[in-house]
Design an enzyme around this catalytic site. Structure first.
Site, PDB file in Angstrom:
ATOM      1  N   ASP A 112       0.879  -1.239  -0.101  1.00 17.93           N
ATOM      2  CA  ASP A 112       0.059  -0.109  -0.139  1.00 17.93           C
ATOM      3  C   ASP A 112       0.777   1.048   0.066  1.00 17.93           C
ATOM      4  O   ASP A 112       0.360   2.340  -0.171  1.00 17.93           O
ATOM      5  CB  ASP A 112      -0.892   0.098   1.135  1.00 17.93           C
ATOM      6  CG  ASP A 112      -0.347  -0.242   2.367  1.00 17.93           C
ATOM      7  OD1 ASP A 112       0.663   0.187   2.782  1.00 17.93           O
ATOM      8  OD2 ASP A 112      -0.701  -1.044   3.577  1.00 17.93           O
ATOM      9  N   HIS A 127       6.431  -7.876  -1.120  1.00 17.19           N
ATOM     10  CA  HIS A 127       5.518  -8.291  -2.275  1.00 17.19           C
ATOM     11  C   HIS A 127       5.201  -7.242  -3.231  1.00 17.19           C
ATOM     12  O   HIS A 127       3.902  -7.161  -3.990  1.00 17.19           O
ATOM     13  CB  HIS A 127       4.335  -8.780  -1.375  1.00 17.19           C
ATOM     14  CG  HIS A 127       4.359 -10.000  -0.402  1.00 17.19           C
ATOM     15  ND1 HIS A 127       3.532 -10.441   0.211  1.00 17.19           N
ATOM     16  CD2 HIS A 127       5.285 -10.780  -0.525  1.00 17.19           C
ATOM     17  CE1 HIS A 127       4.073 -11.462   0.868  1.00 17.19           C
ATOM     18  NE2 HIS A 127       5.026 -11.754   0.458  1.00 17.19           N
ATOM     19  N   CYS A 135       3.937  -3.166 -17.999  1.00  7.75           N
ATOM     20  CA  CYS A 135       3.711  -3.595 -19.343  1.00  7.75           C
ATOM     21  C   CYS A 135       4.067  -5.044 -19.218  1.00  7.75           C
ATOM     22  O   CYS A 135       5.206  -5.313 -19.243  1.00  7.75           O
ATOM     23  CB  CYS A 135       4.027  -2.981 -20.340  1.00  7.75           C
ATOM     24  SG  CYS A 135       3.651  -3.383 -22.026  1.00  7.75           S
ATOM     25  N   CYS A 138       6.337  -4.576 -22.806  1.00  7.97           N
ATOM     26  CA  CYS A 138       7.896  -3.982 -22.969  1.00  7.97           C
ATOM     27  C   CYS A 138       8.400  -3.892 -21.694  1.00  7.97           C
ATOM     28  O   CYS A 138       9.398  -3.264 -21.595  1.00  7.97           O
ATOM     29  CB  CYS A 138       7.550  -2.481 -23.884  1.00  7.97           C
ATOM     30  SG  CYS A 138       6.558  -1.326 -22.702  1.00  7.97           S
ATOM     31  N   CYS A 159       3.924   1.457 -25.197  1.00  8.84           N
ATOM     32  CA  CYS A 159       4.018   1.010 -26.416  1.00  8.84           C
ATOM     33  C   CYS A 159       2.804   0.435 -27.004  1.00  8.84           C
ATOM     34  O   CYS A 159       2.764   0.315 -28.363  1.00  8.84           O
ATOM     35  CB  CYS A 159       4.635  -0.494 -26.307  1.00  8.84           C
ATOM     36  SG  CYS A 159       3.758  -1.675 -25.316  1.00  8.84           S
ATOM     37  N   THR A 198       1.431  -9.277  11.417  1.00 12.60           N
ATOM     38  CA  THR A 198       1.475 -10.211  10.195  1.00 12.60           C
ATOM     39  C   THR A 198       1.097 -11.614  10.965  1.00 12.60           C
ATOM     40  O   THR A 198       1.336 -11.843  12.035  1.00 12.60           O
ATOM     41  CB  THR A 198       2.875 -10.314   9.489  1.00 12.60           C
ATOM     42  OG1 THR A 198       2.563 -11.561   8.653  1.00 12.60           O
ATOM     43  CG2 THR A 198       3.977 -10.510  10.508  1.00 12.60           C
ATOM     44  N   ASN A 223       1.316  -7.951  17.784  1.00 15.72           N
ATOM     45  CA  ASN A 223      -0.150  -8.485  17.231  1.00 15.72           C
ATOM     46  C   ASN A 223      -1.223  -8.669  17.853  1.00 15.72           C
ATOM     47  O   ASN A 223      -1.043  -8.902  19.018  1.00 15.72           O
ATOM     48  CB  ASN A 223       0.431  -9.875  16.359  1.00 15.72           C
ATOM     49  CG  ASN A 223      -0.173 -10.154  15.215  1.00 15.72           C
ATOM     50  OD1 ASN A 223       0.111  -9.518  14.149  1.00 15.72           O
ATOM     51  ND2 ASN A 223      -1.122 -10.959  14.989  1.00 15.72           N
ATOM     52  N   ALA A 241      -1.307  -2.469  16.862  1.00 20.12           N
ATOM     53  CA  ALA A 241       0.106  -1.934  16.412  1.00 20.12           C
ATOM     54  C   ALA A 241       0.056  -0.302  16.364  1.00 20.12           C
ATOM     55  O   ALA A 241       0.984   0.295  16.930  1.00 20.12           O
ATOM     56  CB  ALA A 241       0.450  -2.470  14.840  1.00 20.12           C
TER      57      ALA A 241
HETATM   58  P1  OAD Z   1      -2.702 -11.502   7.467  1.00 17.15           P
HETATM   59  O1  OAD Z   1      -4.170 -10.800   7.122  1.00 17.15           O
HETATM   60  O2  OAD Z   1      -2.762 -12.752   7.233  1.00 17.15           O
HETATM   61  O3  OAD Z   1      -2.438 -11.139   9.016  1.00 17.15           O
HETATM   62  C1  OAD Z   1      -2.881 -10.036   9.576  1.00 17.15           C
HETATM   63  C2  OAD Z   1      -2.405 -10.100  11.149  1.00 17.15           C
HETATM   64  O4  OAD Z   1      -2.468  -8.904  11.627  1.00 17.15           O
HETATM   65  C3  OAD Z   1      -3.436 -11.117  11.879  1.00 17.15           C
HETATM   66  O5  OAD Z   1      -2.741 -11.930  12.746  1.00 17.15           O
HETATM   67  C4  OAD Z   1      -4.144 -10.196  12.784  1.00 17.15           C
HETATM   68  O6  OAD Z   1      -4.372 -10.826  13.890  1.00 17.15           O
HETATM   69  C5  OAD Z   1      -3.277  -9.028  12.915  1.00 17.15           C
HETATM   70  N1  OAD Z   1      -4.022  -7.734  13.083  1.00 17.15           N
HETATM   71  C6  OAD Z   1      -4.914  -7.412  12.636  1.00 17.15           C
HETATM   72  N2  OAD Z   1      -5.306  -6.036  13.093  1.00 17.15           N
HETATM   73  C7  OAD Z   1      -4.371  -5.570  13.891  1.00 17.15           C
HETATM   74  C8  OAD Z   1      -3.918  -4.398  14.491  1.00 17.15           C
HETATM   75  N3  OAD Z   1      -4.498  -3.080  14.518  1.00 17.15           N
HETATM   76  N4  OAD Z   1      -2.481  -4.347  15.099  1.00 17.15           N
HETATM   77  C9  OAD Z   1      -1.919  -5.367  15.189  1.00 17.15           C
HETATM   78  N5  OAD Z   1      -2.277  -6.706  14.697  1.00 17.15           N
HETATM   79  C10 OAD Z   1      -3.248  -6.706  13.795  1.00 17.15           C
HETATM   80  O7  OAD Z   1      -1.968 -10.384   6.640  1.00 17.15           O
HETATM   81  P2  OAD Z   1      -0.408 -10.639   6.240  1.00 17.15           P
HETATM   82  O8  OAD Z   1       0.186 -11.513   7.361  1.00 17.15           O
HETATM   83  O9  OAD Z   1       0.364  -9.512   6.006  1.00 17.15           O
HETATM   84  O10 OAD Z   1       0.617 -11.893   0.157  1.00 17.15           O
HETATM   85  O11 OAD Z   1      -0.297 -11.508   4.907  1.00 17.15           O
HETATM   86  C11 OAD Z   1       0.862 -12.024   4.408  1.00 17.15           C
HETATM   87  C12 OAD Z   1       0.461 -12.048   2.913  1.00 17.15           C
HETATM   88  O12 OAD Z   1      -0.345 -13.037   2.825  1.00 17.15           O
HETATM   89  C13 OAD Z   1       0.034 -10.866   2.338  1.00 17.15           C
HETATM   90  O13 OAD Z   1       1.184 -10.020   1.958  1.00 17.15           O
HETATM   91  C14 OAD Z   1      -0.452 -11.448   1.196  1.00 17.15           C
HETATM   92  C15 OAD Z   1      -1.262 -12.535   1.592  1.00 17.15           C
HETATM   93  O14 OAD Z   1      -1.688 -13.727   0.716  1.00 17.15           O
HETATM   94  C16 OAD Z   1       0.179 -11.886  -1.224  1.00 17.15           C
HETATM   95  O15 OAD Z   1      -1.001 -11.480  -1.616  1.00 17.15           O
HETATM   96  C17 OAD Z   1       1.469 -12.410  -2.118  1.00 17.15           C
END
Ligand code: OAD
Length: 256
Positions: A112, A127, A135, A138, A159, A198, A223, A241
């Site tokens: 983002d 990611h 594109c 090209c 292109c 995450t 988290n 967070a």
């Molecule tokens: P997830 O949606 O899998 O996990 C988000 C985490 O953030 C969860 O463990 C929630 O409990 C926690 N969470 C939610 N709100 C929060 C807050 N306000 N403060 C702290 N924690 C909070 O997202 P990612 O781990 O980023 O990849 O997912 C990893 C990847 O999976 C993404 O980049 C994407 C997805 O498939 C691709 O698209 C390649």
């Protein structure tokens, strides 16, 4: 109310000379951007959609208009959202650490661009970015204008032949080489590793904490919910967070 942060976490932050932070969708949730798998998030993307229909090269080739519309919708959400106090606290932490001669590396799975908007500088987008499209013919990269798009899919303005795909990493694709090299270098040298917002289930980011730990770093997880990393972490700070990070950075560095 400011959350109480445990003193070992404050001490670890104050003493660190080389910090690596990995962030995920949870850090942007308080800005209004949907997560992928947060059970408490009514907009969680992978609860509503099958990633195989929207986030693979095969899906794009099968139905480029559909995939373009979906990423246009996500881009819309991103451009409408602003960094929250969690993003700002990480940018502040970087400024404080680097001003004192330390190292700071932010590895984000988010596409983002909100870390950069908050002022973070040494950011590596594992990611890719939703704000840059490429594109297929090209390979020219184009910064995306704000939605709505004039067509679906978009054609390359350079292109004119190829169609544009979002500059994100899809399932089955390699992560950007430069981000992996930066991650490897930073993990080898860090003494503090923070995992923020995450679910720690998507690799290789999910393995970074293990790598940092193997090199002797303290691992802190921030988290809202437990993850597979929680048991391995030296400290687990459960909560938002956007509340914990400002409190932690404030406690570690503000006078009085
Ligand atoms: P997830 O949606 O899998 O996990 C988000 C985490 O953030 C969860 O463990 C929630 O409990 C926690 N969470 C939610 N709100 C929060 C807050 N306000 N403060 C702290 N924690 C909070 O997202 P990612 O781990 O980023 O990849 O997912 C990893 C990847 O999976 C993404 O980049 C994407 C997805 O498939 C691709 O698209 C390649």
């Amino acid at each position: 109310m400011t959350p109480a942060v445990p003193s070992p976490a404050i001490g670890a932050l104050r003493d660190a000379r080389s910090i690596v932070v990995v962030t995920g969708a949870g850090v942007s949730a308080e800005s209004g951007i949907p997560t992928f798998r947060d059970k408490a998030d009514p907009d969680a993307l992978w609860a509503k959609h099958d990633p195989m229909d929207l986030a693979t090269a095969e899906a794009f080739m099968r139905d480029p208009a559909l995939v373009t519309r979906w990423y246009e919708w996500r881009l819309c959400r991103c451009t409408a959202c602003r960094p929250n106090p969690g993003h700002v606290a990480l940018a502040r932490l970087e400024a404080l650490v680097t001003r004192a001669g330390g190292a700071f590396t932010l590895l984000t799975q988010n596409v983002d661009g909100l870390h950069q908007e908050a002022g973070s500088r040494n950011v590596h987008e594992l990611h890719g970015s939703i704000r840059v499209w490429r594109c297929l013919s090209c390979a020219t990269e184009h910064p995306m204008p704000d939605p709505p798009f004039r067509e679906h899919p978009l054609h390359c303005p350079r292109c004119g032949k190829g169609i544009l795909r979002p500059g994100v990493v899809w399932f089955g694709e390699m992560l950007p080489e430069s981000a992996l090299v930066a991650a490897d270098r930073a993990l080898t040298n860090c003494d503090l590793f923070l995992s923020v917002g995450t679910s720690a289930v998507v690799y290789p980011a999910a393995a970074f904490a293990h790598g940092a730990r193997a090199h002797g770093a303290t691992v802190i997880e921030i988290n809202r919910d437990p993850t597979p990393l929680t048991k391995l972490a030296d400290l687990s700070l459960m909560g938002k967070a956007g509340e914990i990070l400002p409190a932690l950075v404030g406690e570690a560095f503000d006078e009085g």
